[in-house]
Design an enzyme around this catalytic site. Structure first.
Site, PDB file in Angstrom:
ATOM      1  N   SER A 124       0.882  -1.222  -0.016  1.00 22.32           N
ATOM      2  CA  SER A 124      -0.332  -0.463   0.063  1.00 22.32           C
ATOM      3  C   SER A 124       1.001   1.426   0.147  1.00 22.32           C
ATOM      4  O   SER A 124       2.182   1.616   0.400  1.00 22.32           O
ATOM      5  CB  SER A 124      -0.995   0.220   1.218  1.00 22.32           C
ATOM      6  OG  SER A 124      -1.872   1.723   1.622  1.00 22.32           O
ATOM      7  N   TYR A 148      -2.298  -0.349  10.968  1.00 24.12           N
ATOM      8  CA  TYR A 148      -2.103  -1.715   9.774  1.00 24.12           C
ATOM      9  C   TYR A 148      -1.056  -1.129   8.256  1.00 24.12           C
ATOM     10  O   TYR A 148      -0.568  -2.271   8.346  1.00 24.12           O
ATOM     11  CB  TYR A 148      -3.707  -1.526   8.980  1.00 24.12           C
ATOM     12  CG  TYR A 148      -3.773  -1.349   7.866  1.00 24.12           C
ATOM     13  CD1 TYR A 148      -3.997  -2.336   7.025  1.00 24.12           C
ATOM     14  CD2 TYR A 148      -3.787   0.120   6.651  1.00 24.12           C
ATOM     15  CE1 TYR A 148      -3.673  -2.489   5.211  1.00 24.12           C
ATOM     16  CE2 TYR A 148      -3.505   0.169   4.986  1.00 24.12           C
ATOM     17  CZ  TYR A 148      -3.359  -1.395   4.885  1.00 24.12           C
ATOM     18  OH  TYR A 148      -3.722  -1.843   3.597  1.00 24.12           O
ATOM     19  N   LYS A 152       1.988  -3.774   6.558  1.00 19.72           N
ATOM     20  CA  LYS A 152       2.757  -4.193   5.544  1.00 19.72           C
ATOM     21  C   LYS A 152       4.464  -3.383   4.842  1.00 19.72           C
ATOM     22  O   LYS A 152       4.815  -4.376   4.611  1.00 19.72           O
ATOM     23  CB  LYS A 152       1.613  -2.463   4.187  1.00 19.72           C
ATOM     24  CG  LYS A 152       0.390  -2.926   4.062  1.00 19.72           C
ATOM     25  CD  LYS A 152      -0.296  -3.743   2.958  1.00 19.72           C
ATOM     26  CE  LYS A 152      -1.540  -4.397   3.397  1.00 19.72           C
ATOM     27  NZ  LYS A 152      -1.983  -5.707   2.533  1.00 19.72           N
TER      28      LYS A 152
HETATM   29  P1  NAD Z   1     -11.035  -6.774   1.199  1.00 20.18           P
HETATM   30  O1  NAD Z   1     -11.118  -7.145   2.940  1.00 20.18           O
HETATM   31  O2  NAD Z   1     -12.708  -6.294   0.291  1.00 20.18           O
HETATM   32  O3  NAD Z   1     -10.749  -8.406   0.691  1.00 20.18           O
HETATM   33  C1  NAD Z   1      -9.550  -8.510   2.007  1.00 20.18           C
HETATM   34  C2  NAD Z   1      -9.872 -10.339   1.915  1.00 20.18           C
HETATM   35  O4  NAD Z   1      -8.880 -11.624   2.383  1.00 20.18           O
HETATM   36  C3  NAD Z   1     -11.391 -11.036   2.292  1.00 20.18           C
HETATM   37  O5  NAD Z   1     -12.159 -11.662   1.339  1.00 20.18           O
HETATM   38  C4  NAD Z   1     -10.942 -11.540   3.267  1.00 20.18           C
HETATM   39  O6  NAD Z   1     -12.001 -12.450   3.882  1.00 20.18           O
HETATM   40  C5  NAD Z   1      -9.871 -11.985   3.191  1.00 20.18           C
HETATM   41  N1  NAD Z   1      -8.879 -12.421   4.081  1.00 20.18           N
HETATM   42  C6  NAD Z   1      -9.083 -12.161   5.348  1.00 20.18           C
HETATM   43  N2  NAD Z   1      -7.660 -12.289   6.289  1.00 20.18           N
HETATM   44  C7  NAD Z   1      -7.762 -13.119   5.719  1.00 20.18           C
HETATM   45  C8  NAD Z   1      -7.314 -15.093   6.364  1.00 20.18           C
HETATM   46  N3  NAD Z   1      -6.775 -14.765   7.447  1.00 20.18           N
HETATM   47  N4  NAD Z   1      -7.081 -16.001   5.578  1.00 20.18           N
HETATM   48  C9  NAD Z   1      -7.857 -15.816   4.093  1.00 20.18           C
HETATM   49  N5  NAD Z   1      -8.598 -14.986   3.513  1.00 20.18           N
HETATM   50  C10 NAD Z   1      -8.621 -13.538   4.541  1.00 20.18           C
HETATM   51  O7  NAD Z   1      -9.866  -5.954   0.949  1.00 20.18           O
HETATM   52  P2  NAD Z   1      -9.305  -5.282  -0.725  1.00 20.18           P
HETATM   53  O8  NAD Z   1      -9.489  -3.904  -1.069  1.00 20.18           O
HETATM   54  O9  NAD Z   1      -9.357  -6.292  -1.582  1.00 20.18           O
HETATM   55  O10 NAD Z   1      -8.100  -5.787  -0.033  1.00 20.18           O
HETATM   56  C11 NAD Z   1      -6.613  -6.155  -0.489  1.00 20.18           C
HETATM   57  C12 NAD Z   1      -5.398  -6.278  -0.305  1.00 20.18           C
HETATM   58  O11 NAD Z   1      -4.919  -4.793  -0.347  1.00 20.18           O
HETATM   59  C13 NAD Z   1      -5.427  -6.319   1.254  1.00 20.18           C
HETATM   60  O12 NAD Z   1      -4.203  -6.625   1.613  1.00 20.18           O
HETATM   61  C14 NAD Z   1      -4.989  -4.699   1.697  1.00 20.18           C
HETATM   62  O13 NAD Z   1      -4.143  -3.890   2.652  1.00 20.18           O
HETATM   63  C15 NAD Z   1      -4.731  -4.157   0.394  1.00 20.18           C
HETATM   64  N6  NAD Z   1      -4.982  -2.549   0.194  1.00 20.18           N
HETATM   65  C16 NAD Z   1      -5.990  -2.134  -0.124  1.00 20.18           C
HETATM   66  C17 NAD Z   1      -5.637  -0.863  -0.711  1.00 20.18           C
HETATM   67  C18 NAD Z   1      -8.050  -0.658  -0.752  1.00 20.18           C
HETATM   68  O14 NAD Z   1      -7.742   0.501  -0.469  1.00 20.18           O
HETATM   69  N7  NAD Z   1      -8.665  -1.495  -0.734  1.00 20.18           N
HETATM   70  C19 NAD Z   1      -5.033  -0.007  -0.535  1.00 20.18           C
HETATM   71  C20 NAD Z   1      -3.739  -0.701  -0.371  1.00 20.18           C
HETATM   72  C21 NAD Z   1      -3.482  -2.014  -0.117  1.00 20.18           C
HETATM   73  C1  UD1 Z   2      -6.657   5.762   4.064  1.00 15.14           C
HETATM   74  C2  UD1 Z   2      -5.719   4.417   5.355  1.00 15.14           C
HETATM   75  C3  UD1 Z   2      -4.515   4.105   4.555  1.00 15.14           C
HETATM   76  C4  UD1 Z   2      -5.452   3.112   3.420  1.00 15.14           C
HETATM   77  C5  UD1 Z   2      -6.057   4.164   2.360  1.00 15.14           C
HETATM   78  C6  UD1 Z   2      -7.029   3.300   0.829  1.00 15.14           C
HETATM   79  C7  UD1 Z   2      -6.056   6.070   7.214  1.00 15.14           C
HETATM   80  C8  UD1 Z   2      -5.765   7.267   7.901  1.00 15.14           C
HETATM   81  N1  UD1 Z   2      -5.223   6.259   5.811  1.00 15.14           N
HETATM   82  O1  UD1 Z   2      -6.196   6.663   3.028  1.00 15.14           O
HETATM   83  O2  UD1 Z   2      -3.386   3.429   5.121  1.00 15.14           O
HETATM   84  O3  UD1 Z   2      -4.013   2.600   2.250  1.00 15.14           O
HETATM   85  O4  UD1 Z   2      -7.163   4.415   2.783  1.00 15.14           O
HETATM   86  O5  UD1 Z   2      -7.732   2.414   1.829  1.00 15.14           O
HETATM   87  O6  UD1 Z   2      -7.892   5.446   7.100  1.00 15.14           O
HETATM   88  N2  UD1 Z   2     -12.026  12.161   3.410  1.00 15.14           N
HETATM   89  C9  UD1 Z   2     -13.421  13.307   4.038  1.00 15.14           C
HETATM   90  N3  UD1 Z   2     -14.235  12.161   3.718  1.00 15.14           N
HETATM   91  C10 UD1 Z   2     -14.714  10.907   4.358  1.00 15.14           C
HETATM   92  C11 UD1 Z   2     -13.412  10.064   4.162  1.00 15.14           C
HETATM   93  C12 UD1 Z   2     -12.765  10.978   3.761  1.00 15.14           C
HETATM   94  O7  UD1 Z   2     -13.108  13.826   3.173  1.00 15.14           O
HETATM   95  O8  UD1 Z   2     -15.607  11.022   4.479  1.00 15.14           O
HETATM   96  C13 UD1 Z   2     -10.847  12.374   2.716  1.00 15.14           C
HETATM   97  C14 UD1 Z   2     -10.045  11.680   2.872  1.00 15.14           C
HETATM   98  O9  UD1 Z   2      -9.640  13.146   3.966  1.00 15.14           O
HETATM   99  C15 UD1 Z   2      -8.568  12.367   2.138  1.00 15.14           C
HETATM  100  C16 UD1 Z   2      -9.474  11.734   0.924  1.00 15.14           C
HETATM  101  O10 UD1 Z   2     -10.879  12.121   1.036  1.00 15.14           O
HETATM  102  O11 UD1 Z   2      -8.069  13.483   1.856  1.00 15.14           O
HETATM  103  C17 UD1 Z   2      -9.723   9.791   0.351  1.00 15.14           C
HETATM  104  O12 UD1 Z   2      -9.605   9.657   2.305  1.00 15.14           O
HETATM  105  P1  UD1 Z   2      -9.896   7.737   2.086  1.00 15.14           P
HETATM  106  O13 UD1 Z   2     -10.120   7.479   0.885  1.00 15.14           O
HETATM  107  O14 UD1 Z   2     -10.162   7.511   3.729  1.00 15.14           O
HETATM  108  O15 UD1 Z   2      -8.062   7.453   1.364  1.00 15.14           O
HETATM  109  P2  UD1 Z   2      -6.636   7.740   2.689  1.00 15.14           P
HETATM  110  O16 UD1 Z   2      -6.415   8.695   2.853  1.00 15.14           O
HETATM  111  O17 UD1 Z   2      -5.824   7.729   1.513  1.00 15.14           O
END
Ligand code: NAD
Ligand code: UD1
Length: 337
Positions: A124, A148, A152
């Protein structure tokens, strides 16, 4: 390739499974559905017209996971499974460290034993911490501000150490910026339980009438309009990045990191205005103080991914807003029926 996808029922994993199947790969999904639903597996089959094996498997259960490697000839793994809520991680840090670190450790131990060398890991942009200057480059120092984020940083370190000790290993960490959007079918997308933390799910819940207004967190940042700037990318582009990264691992051993973003910064107000315009829905908003821990700007330098794996984003912010809304609208209608 036969690809094991951990967390394949989740938001990003399900889209990556569609891209993998469409690219002609075979997949096996391992997910414990702690943050997803088994229905997603049917939706992946409907979208692609392909079938695949899947297991209700918790990565914390070593034997259960090892069994999958016994049953299938796995060539590579894409590892999405993990817990991902920043605020939750500050409330239950040990659960986060246990789930994300131990799950990854089990996976690596089994891969080492079975000589499965290729791994793509979901990292991330959060690993850039608070001290680097935008645009973020892969060579910058990493750190975190919450459990969290630390999982990572720590997993990246663990994977790097592993490749040093195992010369056949080929591992890529993909540092995602802010994935939004959904598959065009409206069958898979991001539908978090409870009140969302992230901006786009919050916007969608407001648009559908479940929440009264959007709180804009901070209007005094040193940015183009005072609100927070992020690098939003379409989950379909992100999914494609996994296929490219995976295929590149056939040629490249060792440890590699790629940023996956668009390289463009969008402010909160720009995102809200775009959503209103393309979907023709007014969004009520209230201006609030900054959310603790938020940084002003986060966006990627994506040169390395473009140059080395030939990945480029195709979708615009308009597409992201349209597709996010299409998914929520479609699925909320279903719930009401
Ligand atoms: P998500 O929660 O939708 O998907 C994660 C999946 O992993 C879920 O289906 C959950 O049931 C499964 N899971 C969790 N723990 C498990 C375990 N112990 N055993 C088996 N399955 C398990 O999340 P996502 O948004 O699809 O994210 C996927 C990955 O990407 C995560 O590692 C997350 O940290 C990373 N990531 C997500 C974002 C984002 O904004 N969504 C940003 C940066 C990184
Ligand atoms: C968040 C996480 C980050 C993670 C990323 C993607 C925190 C502190 N950080 O980041 O670790 O990698 O999501 O999953 O939670 N905002 C509003 N109103 C809202 C929600 C968000 O104004 O209700 C603003 C936030 O201040 C930010 C932007 O929208 O400026 C994006 O927010 P968000 O979607 O939560 O993502 P990140 O802040 O990038």
């Amino acid at each position: 390739m036969n690809v094991l996808v951990t967390g394949g029922a989740g938001f990003i994993g399900s889209h990556a499974c569609v891209s993998l199947l469409e690219a002609g790969h075979n997949i096996v999904i391992a997910d414990n559905f702690c943050n997803s639903s088994p229905e997603v597996l049917e939706h992946i089959k409907t979208i692609t017209g392909r079938t695949f094996s899947h297991y209700n498997c918790d990565l914390l259960d070593y034997e259960e996971l090892a069994e999958i490697f016994e049953k299938h000839e796995i060539d590579a793994v894409i590892h999405f499974a993990g817990l991902k809520s920043v605020p939750e991680s500050t409330r239950i840090p040990l659960t986060y460290y246990h789930n994300n670190l131990t799950g990854t450790l089990h996976l690596l131990q089994i891969m080492e034993k079975k000589k499965v060398n290729r791994l793509v890991f979901s990292s991330s942009a959060t690993v850039y911490g608070t001290s680097n200057q935008v645009p973020y480059e892969e060579s910058m120092p990493t750190s975190a501000t919450n459990p969290y984020g630390w999982t990572k940083v720590m997993i990246e370190q663990m994977l790097n150490d592993y490749t040093v000790a195992n010369s056949d290993a080929a591992i890529t960490c993909l540092r995602y910026f802010n994935p939004i959007g959904a598959h065009k079918s409206g069958l898979i997308g991001d539908n978090p339980n409870g009140i969302p933390n992230n901006l786009m799910p919050y916007v969608c819940q407001t648009a559908v009438g479940k929440l009264p207004f959007i709180r804009v967190f901070g209007t005094d940042f040193n940015t183009k309009d005072g609100t927070g700037v992020r690098d939003y990318l379409h989950v379909l582009d992100l999914a494609e990045g996994h296929v490219k990264a995976l295929e590149h691992l056939e040629k490249k051993k060792g440890f590699t990191v790629y940023n996956l973003g668009t390289g463009q910064g969008t402010s909160v107000l720009e995102l809200l205005d775009t959503f209103e315009r393309v979907n023709n829905i007014p969004l009520k908003r209230e201006l609030h103080d900054r959310r603790p821990g938020d940084i002003a700007e986060s966006y990627a330098n994506v040169d390395r991914a473009v140059k080395e794996i030939g990945w480029e984003t195709r979708y615009s912010l308009e597409d992201m807003c349209r597709d996010s809304w299409n998914f929520i609208r479609t699925n909320t209608d279903k719930q009401a029926n």
